[in-house]
Structures are given as C-alpha cells and as structure tokens.
Enzyme design. Sequence first.
Site, PDB file in Angstrom:
ATOM      1  CG  ASN A 137      -4.168  77.217 -51.796  1.00 15.52           C
ATOM      2  OD1 ASN A 137      -3.094  76.636 -51.942  1.00 15.52           O
ATOM      3  ND2 ASN A 137      -4.251  78.512 -51.590  1.00 15.52           N
TER       4      ASN A 137
ATOM      5  CG  HIS B  50      10.653  76.458 -50.018  1.00 12.96           C
ATOM      6  ND1 HIS B  50      10.658  75.089 -49.886  1.00 12.96           N
ATOM      7  CD2 HIS B  50       9.742  76.743 -50.984  1.00 12.96           C
ATOM      8  CE1 HIS B  50       9.791  74.567 -50.742  1.00 12.96           C
ATOM      9  NE2 HIS B  50       9.216  75.551 -51.421  1.00 12.96           N
TER      10      HIS B  50
ATOM     11  CB  SER C  17       4.129  71.231 -52.556  1.00 18.88           C
ATOM     12  OG  SER C  17       4.249  72.612 -52.696  1.00 18.88           O
TER      13      SER C  17
ATOM     14  CD  GLU D  17       0.305  84.725 -50.144  1.00 20.78           C
ATOM     15  OE1 GLU D  17      -0.590  83.860 -50.224  1.00 20.78           O
ATOM     16  OE2 GLU D  17       1.517  84.458 -50.251  1.00 20.78           O
TER      17      GLU D  17
HETATM   18  I1  8IG Z   1       0.530  74.999 -52.140  1.00 16.93           I
HETATM   19  O1  8IG Z   1      -1.961  80.344 -51.241  1.00 16.93           O
HETATM   20  C1  8IG Z   1       0.509  76.956 -51.785  1.00 16.93           C
HETATM   21  N1  8IG Z   1       1.641  77.622 -51.651  1.00 16.93           N
HETATM   22  N2  8IG Z   1       2.219  82.186 -50.820  1.00 16.93           N
HETATM   23  N3  8IG Z   1       0.106  81.258 -51.030  1.00 16.93           N
HETATM   24  C2  8IG Z   1       1.450  81.123 -51.022  1.00 16.93           C
HETATM   25  N4  8IG Z   1       2.062  79.948 -51.220  1.00 16.93           N
HETATM   26  C3  8IG Z   1       1.281  78.891 -51.430  1.00 16.93           C
HETATM   27  C4  8IG Z   1      -0.111  78.946 -51.451  1.00 16.93           C
HETATM   28  C5  8IG Z   1      -0.737  80.210 -51.241  1.00 16.93           C
HETATM   29  N5  8IG Z   1      -0.576  77.711 -51.679  1.00 16.93           N
END
Ligand code: 8IG
Length: 266
Positions: free
Chosen positions: A229, A88, A34, A187
Amino acid sequence: MTEQTWSEAATEAAAALAEQTGVAQHDVALVMGSGWLPAVDALGETVAEVATTDLPGFAPPAVEGHAGRIRSVRAGDRRLLVFLGRTHLYEGLGVRAVCHGVRTAAAAGCGTVVLTNGCGGLDERWTPGTAVLISDHVNLTATSPIEGANFVDLTDLYSPRLRALCQEVDPSLDEGVYVQFRGPHYETPAEIAMVRAIGGTLVGMSTTLEAIAARESGLEVLGLSLVTNLAAGISGQPLDHQEVLEAGRASATRMGELLGAVVPRL
Ligand code: 8IG
C-alpha cells in the site's frame, strides 16, 4: 526468562528442529512476512514441517489454532529453514520473543537470513505488489534486541553483496530505507511526512530488530519488502488491511520467481 535462558532456549530449539526435521544443519533461514507466504512453495521441496509450539522459547499463537510453523526445505544443495510467520513487537511479548526465530536459525547453523515483510511505500512509483530491496533502516521502536554493553556495528547491515546478487536476478529491483514503527496502528500522515524528512521510503512493523539480532549472531542479512500500500496520506485513501492481503496474493508468482532464483545462490 533471563537472557541466559533465552539463548539456551535458542540452542535447544535448534536441537529440537534438527531432530524433528531430520536435518542436522540448515544453511539459509527465511522469515516470510505478510504477502510472502504464497511464494513459499517456489523455494523447493518440503522435507518436514514443525509447529513452533513444539519448540522451546517460541510465543504461543496470537490466534488460537494458528501456531507458527517452520518448514525445512531442500533447494538444490542448500537446506532452508523457512519461518511461516513471525512474532511482532506489537503483540507485547517483548523484543526477545521477536528475535527468537533469528537466534534459533543461527543456532541451527544458518549463515544467512532473508527477512521479508509487507509494508507501506512512500514512492508513488511503487504500485501495490512491488518488491523492494532494503538498503538500510531506521529503528523507531525505541528498543534493541541487544542487552548489555555490546556495541554492535550496523554499517552495511543489509548485505551489499546479497543486494547485488538480487539485482543480477532482477535488474528492475529498487532499493529503499525501511522505517520500523511499533504498530499495530498504521501511521498518521504527519508521521509519514516525518519518515520522508528522515530519509525513509518504506514503513512497517517488523524486520529491524530481527536484522540487528541477526548481525549480533553473525548472520548475513538480506531484507526484502513487498510494498502492499502507499503510506498514509499519500493517496488520499484510508489504509485497508484487506487491500494489503490482496496485493500479496496478486504478486505471489513474481515473489516466488524472485526467491526461487535468488535463494540457491545465497
Ligand atoms: I502490509 O503502511 C503494511 N504494513 N507501519 N505502515 C506500517 N506497516 C505496514 C503498512 C504501513 N503496510
């Protein structure tokens, strides 16, 4: 399917790819996670595109009408096999389905795989849209793509040679330790505190199992994360999937420049 049948499926998928793309052997595979899809056009000239539904062993599309696609791209004298999306672990199809693309790439002749992903970052200097080289990982999925007593060494799994090459192209690239959770939930802040305690700086839901399968198959691995993020509990704001997609779009040009410069040298 049994293990034997899966490895046969990878061999057959590679043969079908050669036939459908008209390219007998590919050199480098890229898995576009992504945030990385907009960078794909910077890689080179598209020779052919194949739907994974036309190849043995690939998972049915998670969303109807959104079959995974594999593109054959010419970049100078290198032949690239570009996976537009991945399976996934959280889809529940099992670890073999997750690693089928990497194993197909190995069977198609690739000696190198570039695993990209979008992920959360624990370092506040990594603003959304920052690319980070994966230097190592912690696999918290409680599973492995390897079956049987095959004790594969994972020292230097993320090739120091390829990381150095990336840093020649872009000296501002930082490195991070990627921690894979199963997902699909993000999380909790407590889990992110644990990640920090065990030395992790990136969190995501992909990559480590594919990297292990790649090493088992003898591929050299380059791991690239796009921090989209801040990890949970760091900013005080809830995580928003829309924000994640936006960060990817905004940084597409930079990711394209990076991949376009690095891949021909792999
Ligand atoms: I884009 O903050 C993305 N994928 N586990 N945690 C996890 N997967 C993610 C995150 C995240 N941001």
